[in-house]
Enzyme design. Structure first.
Site: not given
Ligand code: ZN
Ligand code: ZN
Length: 337
Positions: A39, A42
């Site tokens: 994450t 990202h």
């Protein structure tokens, strides 16, 4: 105190700051280590700018030591080694009221929706803090959060001893799912296309195949034609979803761990024909954190094999640029006792 702010476009800025004194019900933690999660990558690549903004301290796979206690905290003591379950739930929505506060309708993830752990001093609600015990290496403790994800996935899949399990995708989470499922007593096999990752799977003792060169019929044969009782889809691509459904046993469970940003196609006839179950699994419950701490403490999870690099916070930009190469990159944030 210093903190690394994500300021957009693959950039971080290290800034000095003032430690936030803990309010009632809060604790201030001296952060020791913080892992870089998929994450976080990202965010780094700009895919979550709308959510995190351009001045956000990210990070949630952390470990540290309690530095100060707010009013009313008797369950923790200064100096204890801890990790944080980074979920803020509202307590009032239908999911919270039903006891599923980890999938609260308004869930706030610490380190995305509010500042996270890539700072030397982090103040959080005490209810989110888990003690790891005095003997756990704080570097290893930074793996508790991703291991808790795997514990939750395996729990959701209701994996039981002797069952045939297939893990599709052997990234950091797929690896942890495979290790936790094997610890449960299942026969675990891995499907992975990347050669480096396949090699790691083999090193850890998992039979591994490349689904681009192994047919689903050949995979089914490894279970005597029965199919897999539980398939974990941890790759997040259409081919992985196709494979997961194709090799599930009669009344098998397909656990969707991967985040599909676009709707995937699923052969629903197969679900009807074989009474297959599709199960969603997201983040974790407190008991998953407790189990993760246990599995790291007793060496079931080989932390040293998983942590491929430890980088000082000052070199956060290099750490993010190279994080895709190994399994898990950990940032050394503050004092490491
Ligand atoms: Zn994570
Ligand atoms: Zn809620």
């Amino acid at each position: 105190m210093r903190a690394a702010y994500y300021i957009g476009n693959k950039n971080f800025q290290i800034e000095p700051g003032n430690a936030v004194p803990p309010g009632a019900g809060e604790v201030r933690i001296d952060v020791a280590y913080c892992g870089i999660c998929g994450t976080d990558l990202h965010v780094y690549h700009g895919a979550m700018d709308r959510r995190v903004g351009d001045h956000r301290i990210i990070g949630h796979e952390m470990s540290g030591v309690v530095g100060a206690l707010g009013d009313g905290i008797t369950s923790l003591a200064v100096g204890e080694r801890v990790v944080v379950r980074p979920l803020g739930s509202c307590g009032e929505c239908p999911a919270c009221k039903a006891g599923h506060d980890h999938i609260c309708h308004k869930l706030k993830f610490l380190g995305l929706d509010s500042d996270g752990a890539m700072q030397t001093s982090w103040t959080v609600p005490a209810a989110l803090v888990h003690r790891v015990g005095p003997s756990m290496d704080l570097r290893h403790a930074a793996l508790v959060e991703p291991v808790a994800v795997a514990c939750h996935d395996v729990r959701r899949g209701r994996v039981s001893p002797g069952e045939d399990v297939l893990v599709v995708g052997f990234g950091p989470i797929g690896m942890l799912v495979a290790l936790v499922a094997r610890h449960t007593g299942a026969n675990v096999r891995v499907a992975e296309v990347n050669e480096d990752r396949s090699r790691i799977a083999a090193t850890l003792g998992f039979p591994v195949c490349n689904p681009q060169t192994t047919s689903s019929e050949a995979l089914l044969e490894t279970t005597g034609g029965k199919g897999f009782d539980v398939v974990f889809e941890v790759a997040g691509v259409q081919q992985a979803t196709d494979l997961a459904v194709a090799v599930a046993a009669a009344r098998g469970r397909v656990v969707m761990v991967a985040i599909h940003s676009k709707p995937a196609q699923i052969d629903l006839f197969r679900f009807f024909w074989r009474e297959v179950e599709l199960i969603g699994a997201r983040v974790y419950r407190p008991e998953d954190f407790d189990e993760a701490i246990h599995l790291l403490g007793d060496g079931t999870i080989p932390a040293n094999l998983i942590i491929t690099e430890t980088v000082d916070l000052d070199y956060i930009a290099d750490a993010f640029a190279g994080a895709h190469k190994g399994m898990k990159t950990i940032l050394a944030i503050g004092e490491q006792s």
